[in-house]
Design an enzyme around this catalytic site. Structure first.
Site, PDB file in Angstrom:
ATOM      1  N   THR A  39       0.832  -1.216   0.000  1.00 12.84           N
ATOM      2  CA  THR A  39       0.000   0.000   0.000  1.00 12.84           C
ATOM      3  C   THR A  39       0.865   1.264   0.000  1.00 12.84           C
ATOM      4  OG1 THR A  39      -0.217  -0.064   2.416  1.00 12.84           O
ATOM      5  CG2 THR A  39      -2.007  -1.056   1.137  1.00 12.84           C
ATOM      6  N   TYR A 149      -7.310  -5.704  11.501  1.00 15.37           N
ATOM      7  CA  TYR A 149      -6.427  -4.583  11.873  1.00 15.37           C
ATOM      8  C   TYR A 149      -6.436  -4.407  13.391  1.00 15.37           C
ATOM      9  CZ  TYR A 149      -4.325   0.119  11.488  1.00 15.37           C
ATOM     10  OH  TYR A 149      -3.509   1.227  11.588  1.00 15.37           O
TER      11      TYR A 149
END
Ligand code: UDP
Length: 314
Positions: A39, A149
């Protein structure tokens, strides 16, 4: 000549990681940025590649890493971090928080380096306590869409403290709240780049749900100051670093509209599952122990971010 301090920043090509690279290069450190670019983007560090005190390593930190020579600091900032990104890469996100944290802790242990973990306000989940103090345990769905996460970062905090206890390495844990600024990805789905992209391309602003959920937004330069103050302090943490000025998302959309295009439409789209209803840091610990608080008002920070996006994503 004094020997340079050497710092490893995982996620060094990401939004926060690349700003940290700049900060440490500007202060005379030798910086190693490690990133697998899942990312992150090499564009974020392109200006540093020819610097003689900068090195980029393309590596997935979920795999062990070997580094020769001295290392004084290890900052573990590698992870997909926007809801869209970590839901697109759920296993990589778990591994960055689990094996990635262990690999970086092992490196810090071997090198006798100070370790810092980038944790998150997501450890508080959809909080029942408001604003969130560091002592709050959180209200997290262990198997919802955000769990990859949230739980990875909760595990990472526990592992960091276990290493401190067992191996007696100096550790720091920073809990980062919503942050915005130049080098965010235009398409990571977060509210700030979405609204900016929508304004720049004359599209309606998309508010999820009724827009009464709250967030507080910290400009990246303020955040980097807070993080570095924690790194060089005696504090271990966790310490909340974020901006305590809270907005509903609808207020935020109206503010952006008022500044940039009063004619812009606001449309309402379904609220994603498990979207936290309220989020705002209690930053008393950072104020008292680090003498830190954010300084840049939202309007000024949004303007700087807008200018950057207009230049690089016209
Ligand atoms: N959001 C929104 N419109 C968008 C993108 C996000 O209303 O185009 C909302 C989202 O549902 C959440 C808040 O804005 O309530 C912040 O979302 P973001 O993805 O930026 O970060 P989060 O704090 O949820 O991790």
């Amino acid at each position: 000549m004094p020997v340079k301090k050497v710092i490893l920043i995982t996620g060094g090509a990401g939004f926060l990681g690349s700003h940290l690279c700049d900060w440490f290069i500007a202060r005379g450190f030798y910086v190693i940025a490690l990133d697998n670019l899942i990312t992150g983007s090499s564009k974020n560090i392109a200006h540093l590649l020819s610097h003689k005190h900068f090195r980029f390593m393309k590596h997935n930190i979920s795999k062990p890493v070997r580094l020769g020579g001295r290392l004084d600091y290890v900052l573990h900032f590698a992870s997909p971090a926007s809801p869209v990104d970590y839901m697109n890469h759920p296993i990589e996100t778990m591994m960055a928080g689990a094996q990635g944290t262990q690999n970086t802790l092992e490196l810090a242990r071997a090198k006798k380096a100070t370790f810092m973990l980038a944790s998150t306000s997501e450890v508080y989940g959809d909080p029942l306590e408001h604003p969130q103090k560091e002592s709050y345990w959180g209200h997290v769905n262990p198997n919802g869409p955000r769990s990859v996460y949230d739980e990875a970062k909760r595990y990472a905090e526990a592992l960091t403290l276990a290493y401190e206890k067992v191996h007696r390495i100096p550790v720091k844990i920073v809990r980062i709240f919503n942050t915005y600024g130049p080098r965010m990805q235009i398409n990571d789905g977060r509210v700030v780049p979405n609204f900016i992209d929508q304004i720049l391309h004359h599209r309606p602003l998309t508010v999820y749900g009724r827009g009464n959920q709250t967030r507080s937004f910290c400009y990246v330069d303020d955040l980097i100051k807070g993080i570095t103050k924690l790194l060089f302090s005696k504090l271990c943490g966790p310490v909340n670093i974020g901006n305590p000025r809270e907005f509903t998302i609808l207020e935020f959309a109206r503010l952006v509209r008022k500044i940039y295009n009063p004619q812009a439409k606001i449309i309402f789209l379904p609220l994603p599952p498990d979207d936290p209803r309220q989020r705002c840091p209690d930053i008393r610990l950072a104020r008292q122990k680090l003498n830190w608080e954010p300084k840049i008002p939202l309007q000024q920070g949004i303007q700087m971010t807008m200018e950057w996006f207009a230049k690089y994503h016209p």
